[in-house]
Design an enzyme around this catalytic site. Sequence first.
Site, PDB file in Angstrom:
ATOM      1  N   ASN A   6      19.738  44.784 106.108  1.00 46.55           N
ATOM      2  CA  ASN A   6      19.617  43.700 107.081  1.00 46.55           C
ATOM      3  C   ASN A   6      18.808  44.213 108.284  1.00 46.55           C
ATOM      4  OD1 ASN A   6      20.246  42.189 109.483  1.00 46.55           O
ATOM      5  ND2 ASN A   6      21.785  41.114 108.297  1.00 46.55           N
ATOM      6  N   HIS A   9      18.243  43.607 113.504  1.00 43.67           N
ATOM      7  CA  HIS A   9      18.224  44.298 114.799  1.00 43.67           C
ATOM      8  C   HIS A   9      16.912  45.020 115.096  1.00 43.67           C
ATOM      9  CE1 HIS A   9      21.980  42.645 115.526  1.00 43.67           C
ATOM     10  NE2 HIS A   9      22.585  43.290 114.550  1.00 43.67           N
ATOM     11  N   ARG A  17      11.359  42.739 124.364  1.00 48.43           N
ATOM     12  CA  ARG A  17      10.126  42.801 125.147  1.00 48.43           C
ATOM     13  C   ARG A  17       9.219  41.587 124.922  1.00 48.43           C
ATOM     14  NH1 ARG A  17       8.483  47.536 128.036  1.00 48.43           N
ATOM     15  NH2 ARG A  17      10.445  48.070 128.994  1.00 48.43           N
ATOM     16  N   HIS A  42      18.785  37.267 108.803  1.00 49.48           N
ATOM     17  CA  HIS A  42      19.561  36.086 109.191  1.00 49.48           C
ATOM     18  C   HIS A  42      18.746  35.245 110.169  1.00 49.48           C
ATOM     19  CE1 HIS A  42      23.734  34.536 110.803  1.00 49.48           C
ATOM     20  NE2 HIS A  42      22.890  33.555 110.541  1.00 49.48           N
ATOM     21  N   ARG A  44      18.885  32.648 112.499  1.00 54.48           N
ATOM     22  CA  ARG A  44      19.902  31.883 113.224  1.00 54.48           C
ATOM     23  C   ARG A  44      19.301  30.643 113.875  1.00 54.48           C
ATOM     24  NH1 ARG A  44      24.851  33.574 115.112  1.00 54.48           N
ATOM     25  NH2 ARG A  44      25.606  35.454 114.117  1.00 54.48           N
ATOM     26  N   ARG A  48      17.751  34.170 117.772  1.00 56.60           N
ATOM     27  CA  ARG A  48      17.942  35.262 118.730  1.00 56.60           C
ATOM     28  C   ARG A  48      17.304  36.571 118.262  1.00 56.60           C
ATOM     29  NH1 ARG A  48      24.395  36.346 118.141  1.00 56.60           N
ATOM     30  NH2 ARG A  48      24.480  34.127 118.624  1.00 56.60           N
ATOM     31  N   GLU A  69      19.837  34.901 105.071  1.00 59.69           N
ATOM     32  CA  GLU A  69      21.163  34.459 105.540  1.00 59.69           C
ATOM     33  C   GLU A  69      20.953  33.259 106.436  1.00 59.69           C
ATOM     34  OE1 GLU A  69      23.262  37.419 107.707  1.00 59.69           O
ATOM     35  OE2 GLU A  69      23.341  38.763 106.010  1.00 59.69           O
ATOM     36  N   THR A 100      28.305  37.511 112.863  1.00 62.07           N
ATOM     37  CA  THR A 100      29.076  36.584 112.018  1.00 62.07           C
ATOM     38  C   THR A 100      30.546  37.021 111.981  1.00 62.07           C
ATOM     39  OG1 THR A 100      27.061  36.516 110.704  1.00 62.07           O
ATOM     40  CG2 THR A 100      28.959  35.356 109.829  1.00 62.07           C
ATOM     41  N   GLU A 150      29.710  36.691  98.808  1.00 62.05           N
ATOM     42  CA  GLU A 150      29.613  37.952  99.545  1.00 62.05           C
ATOM     43  C   GLU A 150      30.913  38.099 100.316  1.00 62.05           C
ATOM     44  OE1 GLU A 150      25.976  39.101 101.492  1.00 62.05           O
ATOM     45  OE2 GLU A 150      27.064  40.154 103.068  1.00 62.05           O
ATOM     46  N   HIS A 190      29.143  43.692 106.073  1.00 59.49           N
ATOM     47  CA  HIS A 190      29.517  43.523 107.478  1.00 59.49           C
ATOM     48  C   HIS A 190      30.328  44.710 107.970  1.00 59.49           C
ATOM     49  CE1 HIS A 190      30.157  41.712 111.322  1.00 59.49           C
ATOM     50  NE2 HIS A 190      29.306  40.776 110.976  1.00 59.49           N
TER      51      HIS A 190
HETATM   52  N1  PXP Z   1      26.318  40.261 105.500  1.00 63.37           N
HETATM   53  C1  PXP Z   1      26.354  39.155 106.280  1.00 63.37           C
HETATM   54  C2  PXP Z   1      26.624  37.850 105.609  1.00 63.37           C
HETATM   55  C3  PXP Z   1      26.119  39.228 107.670  1.00 63.37           C
HETATM   56  O1  PXP Z   1      26.179  38.111 108.417  1.00 63.37           O
HETATM   57  C4  PXP Z   1      25.808  40.474 108.240  1.00 63.37           C
HETATM   58  C5  PXP Z   1      25.511  40.557 109.708  1.00 63.37           C
HETATM   59  O2  PXP Z   1      24.397  39.786 110.013  1.00 63.37           O
HETATM   60  C6  PXP Z   1      25.761  41.594 107.394  1.00 63.37           C
HETATM   61  C7  PXP Z   1      26.037  41.475 106.038  1.00 63.37           C
HETATM   62  C8  PXP Z   1      25.423  42.954 107.917  1.00 63.37           C
HETATM   63  O3  PXP Z   1      26.381  43.355 108.831  1.00 63.37           O
HETATM   64  P1  PXP Z   1      26.168  44.713 109.652  1.00 63.37           P
HETATM   65  O4  PXP Z   1      24.980  44.488 110.538  1.00 63.37           O
HETATM   66  O5  PXP Z   1      27.439  44.869 110.404  1.00 63.37           O
HETATM   67  O6  PXP Z   1      25.918  45.796 108.649  1.00 63.37           O
END
Ligand code: PXP
Length: 238
Positions: A6, A9, A17, A42, A44, A48, A69, A100, A150, A190
Amino acid sequence: MLLGVNIDHVATLRNARGENEPSVIEAAKICIEAGAHGITAHLREDRRHIVDNDVFSLKNDLKCRLNLEMAATYEMKKIALELLPDACCIVPENRKEITTEGGLNICDEKEKLKDYIKPLIQKGIQVSLFIDPDKKQVSAAAEIGVPFIELHTGAFSRAFGTENEEKEFMKLKQAASLAHLLGLKVNAGHGLNYKNVHKMNEITGLHELNIGHSIISKAIFTGLDSAIKDMLNIINKS
Ligand code: PXP
């Protein structure tokens, strides 16, 4: 077990920036070259971190395996049907949450979710529903005909190393085993990190782990290539 990285970030940092660095596409390329099996992003409602252009570039320029996502909204369905990601994970979304927070309540929204996922499945997208490791939710997922779930590993991750770890782990294990019995494929994610993720090897038949925050955090110190390889090493040891 597959690893979906994922990269939300990377986009969080870029957006801090408001310019183009670090590049989400470059990050995704490094993840794939390091051995990750796919990229998760994801999109959103509030954009964001990941923005529309990111997901279209990941799919059409980088051509990596993309797991989108998204919340079960009309806007997101329209985007998914145009983008045609390889996979799509439906998550609950709350504007005020930092991440989430919980799984979907399929039991209360069976018909709505069934109708929502139908056109996505018909287009060949591997649809999954993000749920807490709760047997009622697993059964409801099987009833509405989704191919994947999931499992939300957040509660387990928070409990890791505490007296509640085993209890939370057993919930995941039992939910996965029921899901397999009902013919579902099972992903998880997660809060998984380099310390707790080895426990996922003890859950038979998990298909894919989606991991973001811990990998991107480690990458700040070690580089992304090494952060991915270290994670793959752990999840491929069983
Ligand atoms: N799976 C889902 C459905 C999520 O919403 C997220 C966070 O966006 C993740 C996995 C990954 O979570 P983490 O960033 O805590 O590894």
